[in-house]
Design a protein around this motif. Sequence first.
Motif, short mmCIF file in Angstrom:
data_model
loop_
_atom_site.label_atom_id
_atom_site.label_comp_id
_atom_site.label_asym_id
_atom_site.label_seq_id
_atom_site.Cartn_x
_atom_site.Cartn_y
_atom_site.Cartn_z
N PRO A 115 0.83 -1.18 0.01
CA PRO A 115 -0.06 0.09 0.09
C PRO A 115 0.84 1.07 0.05
CG PRO A 115 -0.93 -1.58 1.60
CD PRO A 115 0.64 -1.99 1.19
N SER B 3 2.48 1.99 -3.18
CA SER B 3 1.50 2.35 -4.27
C SER B 3 1.28 3.77 -4.18
CB SER B 3 0.05 1.86 -4.11
OG SER B 3 0.30 0.37 -4.77
N ARG B 4 1.32 4.26 -2.78
CA ARG B 4 1.29 5.81 -2.57
C ARG B 4 2.29 6.36 -3.29
NH1 ARG B 4 -1.00 4.20 2.13
NH2 ARG B 4 0.88 4.74 3.65
N ALA C 45 4.15 0.05 -8.81
CA ALA C 45 4.29 -0.75 -7.62
C ALA C 45 4.11 -1.96 -7.88
CB ALA C 45 3.19 -0.23 -6.30
N LYS C 46 3.22 -2.45 -8.67
CA LYS C 46 2.80 -3.93 -8.99
C LYS C 46 4.08 -4.57 -9.89
CE LYS C 46 -2.16 -4.51 -9.00
NZ LYS C 46 -3.37 -4.29 -9.80
N GLU D 135 -0.09 2.65 -8.29
CA GLU D 135 -0.17 1.20 -8.34
C GLU D 135 0.27 0.39 -9.32
OE1 GLU D 135 -4.29 0.22 -6.97
OE2 GLU D 135 -4.00 -1.92 -7.68
N SER D 136 0.25 1.02 -10.40
CA SER D 136 0.73 0.01 -11.50
C SER D 136 2.28 -0.04 -11.60
CB SER D 136 0.25 0.61 -12.98
OG SER D 136 1.24 0.67 -13.58
#
Length: 290
Positions: free
Chosen positions: A217, A220-221, A228-229, A225-226
């Motif tokens: 989380p 992602s911040r 981070a994935k 998000e993408s």
Amino acid sequence: MAASPFSYQKFVSFALEEAQRSMDLIPLPLQQCKCKKAMDGKTELGMLSFRTPKIRLLRSLTIDGGESMQVLDFGIFPEPEFDLPIFCANFFTASGMNIVVLDLNPLHDVINESKYREKYYSSLMPLGQKYAELLPWGEKITSESVRFFSPIVVWSKFTSSQCKHDTLYAAFMDYFKAWLELVDKASAENDASMITHNREAQHKYLTWRAEKDPGFPLLSRLVGESYAKDVVRKFLFNGVDALGSKSFIDYFPEYQREDGTINKKRSVIGKSFQTRPWNAKGEFIGNDLR
Ligand code: BLA
């Protein structure tokens, strides 16, 4: 660079220099960039990755948010020809609080397979005991995490102080040197079924961590998000899409919800283990893990 009184950079430098003494580190081009600025415009992510003939992936992620946050995620995954433990250092420091996991994560079950436990951990118990005293057991931890830990795991939460950070650095150096010695002594397995067994165990580990990383989380911040994935699946836990084809639910069916999707909770069992569930011999003394 943000000025910060404390950073995990020296941990990474130590490990790379120490590793170079006994092996040739070959750089991997996994990360799109070695250094990335987060969306806040000031936090910096540093990524490095290497391999050697015995090591499939050595990678390091540092997050430098100056005084407000410092993170280290340092992991090393051996080639499947070896049943060596996985080196794992995850240190999260924010607002003077630290959450640390330092371990030689067992590839196989150390709770029930005493032979595997004895092979790698019996001689390391004094090291584990030393740091268990200096960096006391953190708060309650989930059974799911404990399954991936060894009897010498350092699981600790503490408020920042020079003394504690020095102790953590000493622990990191000692664990890293201990792990390098194991690698040095290890010889490759020839038995195809044992290699498959090792590969599947590593894939299960990668599958767990890629899905349930507590840092996701936050990552992602920082970078969206993408991205981070991608960091999680292609960099931190690279191999999750290549070493095996089983899915998270195949390995951890207890996380399946009625509609077939994965339960987002980190734990379905809940938190237990107020104290270290291993004795000085490395035997598991916690309750049933289920
Ligand atoms: C918290 N990180 C934690 C916790 C553990 C770990 C056990 C405590 C919460 C919990 O019990 O889940 C780490 N858990 C592990 C590890 C394994 C495991 C190493 O099962 C191995 C099998 N942590 C990172 C990175 C970030 C990070 C890269 O490694 C940030 C980008 C953050 N970890 C982080 C944060 C918390 C945390 C913010 C506290 C918040 C929370 O508990 O959700």
